[in-house]
Motif scaffolding. Structure first.
Motif, PDB file in Angstrom:
ATOM      1  N   MET A   1       0.954  -0.884   0.031  1.00 29.84           N
ATOM      2  CA  MET A   1       0.246  -0.448  -0.056  1.00 29.84           C
ATOM      3  C   MET A   1       0.887   1.044   0.147  1.00 29.84           C
ATOM      4  SD  MET A   1      -2.776   1.263   2.297  1.00 29.84           S
ATOM      5  CE  MET A   1      -4.169   2.612   2.124  1.00 29.84           C
ATOM      6  N   ARG A   2       0.422   2.524  -0.335  1.00 33.83           N
ATOM      7  CA  ARG A   2       1.245   3.748  -0.319  1.00 33.83           C
ATOM      8  C   ARG A   2       0.152   4.463  -0.329  1.00 33.83           C
ATOM      9  NH1 ARG A   2       5.271   6.507  -3.959  1.00 33.83           N
ATOM     10  NH2 ARG A   2       5.141   8.494  -4.734  1.00 33.83           N
ATOM     11  N   ILE A   3       0.794   5.838   0.454  1.00 30.39           N
ATOM     12  CA  ILE A   3       0.266   6.586   1.528  1.00 30.39           C
ATOM     13  C   ILE A   3       0.367   8.046   0.972  1.00 30.39           C
ATOM     14  CG2 ILE A   3      -1.247   7.760   2.954  1.00 30.39           C
ATOM     15  CD1 ILE A   3      -1.578   5.643   4.530  1.00 30.39           C
ATOM     16  N   ASP A   4       0.340   9.557  -0.126  1.00 33.07           N
ATOM     17  CA  ASP A   4       0.358  10.217  -0.239  1.00 33.07           C
ATOM     18  C   ASP A   4      -0.334  11.390   0.221  1.00 33.07           C
ATOM     19  OD1 ASP A   4       2.618  10.083  -2.211  1.00 33.07           O
ATOM     20  OD2 ASP A   4       1.506   8.546  -2.870  1.00 33.07           O
ATOM     21  N   ILE A   5       0.676  11.768   1.650  1.00 30.69           N
ATOM     22  CA  ILE A   5      -0.430  13.336   2.263  1.00 30.69           C
ATOM     23  C   ILE A   5       0.454  14.543   1.854  1.00 30.69           C
ATOM     24  CG2 ILE A   5      -0.386  13.624   4.618  1.00 30.69           C
ATOM     25  CD1 ILE A   5       0.303  11.399   6.095  1.00 30.69           C
ATOM     26  N   LEU A   6      -0.719  15.631   1.185  1.00 31.42           N
ATOM     27  CA  LEU A   6      -0.493  16.780   0.906  1.00 31.42           C
ATOM     28  C   LEU A   6      -0.903  16.987   2.271  1.00 31.42           C
ATOM     29  CD1 LEU A   6      -0.641  14.446  -1.365  1.00 31.42           C
ATOM     30  CD2 LEU A   6      -2.247  16.217  -3.077  1.00 31.42           C
ATOM     31  N   THR A   7       0.747  18.880   1.794  1.00 30.93           N
ATOM     32  CA  THR A   7       0.913  19.179   2.827  1.00 30.93           C
ATOM     33  C   THR A   7       1.054  20.078   2.887  1.00 30.93           C
ATOM     34  OG1 THR A   7       0.846  20.023   5.913  1.00 30.93           O
ATOM     35  CG2 THR A   7       2.220  18.297   5.063  1.00 30.93           C
ATOM     36  N   VAL A   8       1.293  21.442   4.066  1.00 27.52           N
ATOM     37  CA  VAL A   8       1.759  22.948   3.434  1.00 27.52           C
ATOM     38  C   VAL A   8       2.669  22.909   5.311  1.00 27.52           C
ATOM     39  CG1 VAL A   8       0.305  23.959   2.127  1.00 27.52           C
ATOM     40  CG2 VAL A   8      -0.041  24.185   5.271  1.00 27.52           C
ATOM     41  N   LEU A   9       2.915  21.474   5.734  1.00 25.84           N
ATOM     42  CA  LEU A   9       3.709  21.666   7.174  1.00 25.84           C
ATOM     43  C   LEU A   9       3.654  20.138   7.285  1.00 25.84           C
ATOM     44  CD1 LEU A   9       1.174  23.939   9.760  1.00 25.84           C
ATOM     45  CD2 LEU A   9       3.181  24.390   9.137  1.00 25.84           C
ATOM     46  N   GLY A  29       8.463  -3.078   4.262  1.00 24.01           N
ATOM     47  CA  GLY A  29       7.254  -2.983   3.211  1.00 24.01           C
ATOM     48  C   GLY A  29       5.997  -2.877   2.952  1.00 24.01           C
ATOM     49  N   LEU A  30       5.500  -3.501   4.066  1.00 22.05           N
ATOM     50  CA  LEU A  30       3.887  -3.587   3.932  1.00 22.05           C
ATOM     51  C   LEU A  30       3.388  -2.119   3.481  1.00 22.05           C
ATOM     52  CD1 LEU A  30       3.021  -5.409   7.396  1.00 22.05           C
ATOM     53  CD2 LEU A  30       3.381  -6.127   5.065  1.00 22.05           C
ATOM     54  N   VAL A  31       3.750  -1.032   3.536  1.00 20.68           N
ATOM     55  CA  VAL A  31       3.156   0.513   3.415  1.00 20.68           C
ATOM     56  C   VAL A  31       4.390   1.245   3.110  1.00 20.68           C
ATOM     57  CG1 VAL A  31       3.114   1.220   5.596  1.00 20.68           C
ATOM     58  CG2 VAL A  31       1.361   2.037   4.051  1.00 20.68           C
ATOM     59  N   GLU A  32       4.421   2.170   2.193  1.00 24.10           N
ATOM     60  CA  GLU A  32       5.393   3.492   1.195  1.00 24.10           C
ATOM     61  C   GLU A  32       4.370   4.483   2.178  1.00 24.10           C
ATOM     62  OE1 GLU A  32       7.250   2.714  -2.192  1.00 24.10           O
ATOM     63  OE2 GLU A  32       5.362   1.857  -2.622  1.00 24.10           O
ATOM     64  N   ILE A  33       5.153   5.981   3.020  1.00 26.23           N
ATOM     65  CA  ILE A  33       4.564   6.875   3.269  1.00 26.23           C
ATOM     66  C   ILE A  33       5.436   7.915   2.734  1.00 26.23           C
ATOM     67  CG2 ILE A  33       3.330   7.918   4.913  1.00 26.23           C
ATOM     68  CD1 ILE A  33       2.967   5.804   6.519  1.00 26.23           C
ATOM     69  N   TYR A  34       4.279   8.444   2.307  1.00 27.15           N
ATOM     70  CA  TYR A  34       5.284   9.974   1.055  1.00 27.15           C
ATOM     71  C   TYR A  34       4.521  11.509   1.612  1.00 27.15           C
ATOM     72  CZ  TYR A  34       7.773   6.573  -1.402  1.00 27.15           C
ATOM     73  OH  TYR A  34       8.628   5.575  -2.013  1.00 27.15           O
ATOM     74  N   VAL A  35       5.090  12.697   2.278  1.00 22.91           N
ATOM     75  CA  VAL A  35       4.497  13.717   2.264  1.00 22.91           C
ATOM     76  C   VAL A  35       5.041  14.646   1.653  1.00 22.91           C
ATOM     77  CG1 VAL A  35       4.367  15.573   4.942  1.00 22.91           C
ATOM     78  CG2 VAL A  35       4.635  12.642   5.055  1.00 22.91           C
ATOM     79  N   HIS A  36       3.916  15.303   1.023  1.00 18.94           N
ATOM     80  CA  HIS A  36       4.389  16.103  -0.226  1.00 18.94           C
ATOM     81  C   HIS A  36       3.702  17.510   0.210  1.00 18.94           C
ATOM     82  CE1 HIS A  36       4.405  12.747  -3.037  1.00 18.94           C
ATOM     83  NE2 HIS A  36       3.822  12.040  -2.255  1.00 18.94           N
ATOM     84  N   ASN A  37       5.341  18.355   0.523  1.00 16.45           N
ATOM     85  CA  ASN A  37       4.629  19.823   0.394  1.00 16.45           C
ATOM     86  C   ASN A  37       4.241  20.554  -0.353  1.00 16.45           C
ATOM     87  OD1 ASN A  37       5.197  22.626   1.028  1.00 16.45           O
ATOM     88  ND2 ASN A  37       7.015  22.295   2.087  1.00 16.45           N
ATOM     89  N   ILE A  38       2.983  21.295  -0.027  1.00 20.58           N
ATOM     90  CA  ILE A  38       2.424  21.858  -1.152  1.00 20.58           C
ATOM     91  C   ILE A  38       3.158  22.942  -1.623  1.00 20.58           C
ATOM     92  CG2 ILE A  38      -0.058  22.891  -1.963  1.00 20.58           C
ATOM     93  CD1 ILE A  38      -1.236  21.033   0.016  1.00 20.58           C
ATOM     94  N   ARG A  39       3.561  23.409  -1.027  1.00 25.62           N
ATOM     95  CA  ARG A  39       3.910  25.476  -1.568  1.00 25.62           C
ATOM     96  C   ARG A  39       4.514  24.327  -2.199  1.00 25.62           C
ATOM     97  NH1 ARG A  39       3.024  28.514   2.462  1.00 25.62           N
ATOM     98  NH2 ARG A  39       3.097  28.300   4.048  1.00 25.62           N
ATOM     99  N   ASP A  40       6.166  23.188  -3.232  1.00 22.81           N
ATOM    100  CA  ASP A  40       7.188  23.183  -3.997  1.00 22.81           C
ATOM    101  C   ASP A  40       6.044  23.524  -5.154  1.00 22.81           C
ATOM    102  OD1 ASP A  40       8.539  22.858  -1.924  1.00 22.81           O
ATOM    103  OD2 ASP A  40       8.226  20.080  -2.242  1.00 22.81           O
ATOM    104  N   TYR A  41       4.686  22.789  -5.211  1.00 21.12           N
ATOM    105  CA  TYR A  41       3.884  23.538  -6.033  1.00 21.12           C
ATOM    106  C   TYR A  41       3.595  24.743  -6.903  1.00 21.12           C
ATOM    107  CZ  TYR A  41       4.617  18.053  -5.913  1.00 21.12           C
ATOM    108  OH  TYR A  41       5.171  16.674  -6.094  1.00 21.12           O
TER     109      TYR A  41
END
Length: 225
Positions: A1-9, A29-41
């Protein structure tokens, strides 16, 4: 499973997403969690993610452009089963929804902030709006961490004893029965005799009665379901 979280913090999510069960599940390897900084976009020099609302209402609103760019980029790389928006006016999060999300392959969680997001995000990009309770947080980051934790812990293999997750509160719309450990007596306070009896049939019946009694006393609304 993959979880992508979009945030400004993103800093708010560093610790809760890298501890305990979540940390072990990622190492396995059961889950991949990625945090994305919305400011980068963003495209302006100030990396602005919010603006004043039309109509003159107080507060600030998250802009649609950087959110759209981030979600579009992620969707170009893989399909997503759900795009979740954390909002106090969304569907109430519960164990059944956690169980459902845990069966998916890829999900996006968009953290609300300020007065919320431009409503066009909710109309055209989000597939599920989730609330963790009838109150307002400064931002959706803590809600996203709670959703992620509750989802990952029921993925098979995330917890060493999988039966433990299946007997948690709310899995069957009941609160869990009381649990005890050694010593069997402390300060004159004793563990119920039935738990020391070794009679697993009687223990199961006792646990069921206790679960029903506690639910009726503490959360009668669950029984009405």
């Amino acid at each position: 499973m993959r979880i992508d979280i979009l945030t400004v913090l993103p800093e708010l999510l560093e610790s809760p997403l890298n501890q305990s069960i979540l940390k072990r599940a990622q190492k396995k390897g059961l889950v991949e969690i990625y945090v994305h900084n919305i400011r980068d976009y963003t495209t302006d020099k100030h990396r602005q993610t919010d603006d004043y609302p039309f109509g003159g209402e107080a507060g600030m609103v998250m802009k649609i452009e950087p959110i759209y760019r981030c979600i579009t980029k992620l969707k170009e790389e893989r399909p997503y089963d759900e795009v979740i928006y954390t909002s106090p006016d969304g569907e109430m999060f519960n164990q059944k929804r956690a169980n459902y999300f845990s069966t998916l392959n890829n999900i996006i969680i968009l953290c609300g902030h300020y007065k919320g997001v431009d409503y066009r995000v909710r109309e055209h990009l989000v597939t599920k709006e989730i609330s963790i309770g009838d109150y307002v947080l400064t931002g959706g980051e803590l809600a996203a961490a709670i959703i992620t934790d509750s989802v990952v812990r029921v993925i098979p293999g995330a917890i060493g004893d999988e039966a433990s997750a299946l007997t948690d509160s709310f899995q069957d719309d009941l609160l869990a029965p009381p649990v005890y450990t050694r010593p069997a007596e402390f300060n004159g306070w004793k563990v119920p005799d039935v738990l020391l009896s070794g009679n697993f049939k009687e223990i199961a019946e006792w646990q069921e009665r206790q679960a029903l009694e506690r639910t009726e006393r503490l959360r009668p609304d669950l029984l009405h379901k």
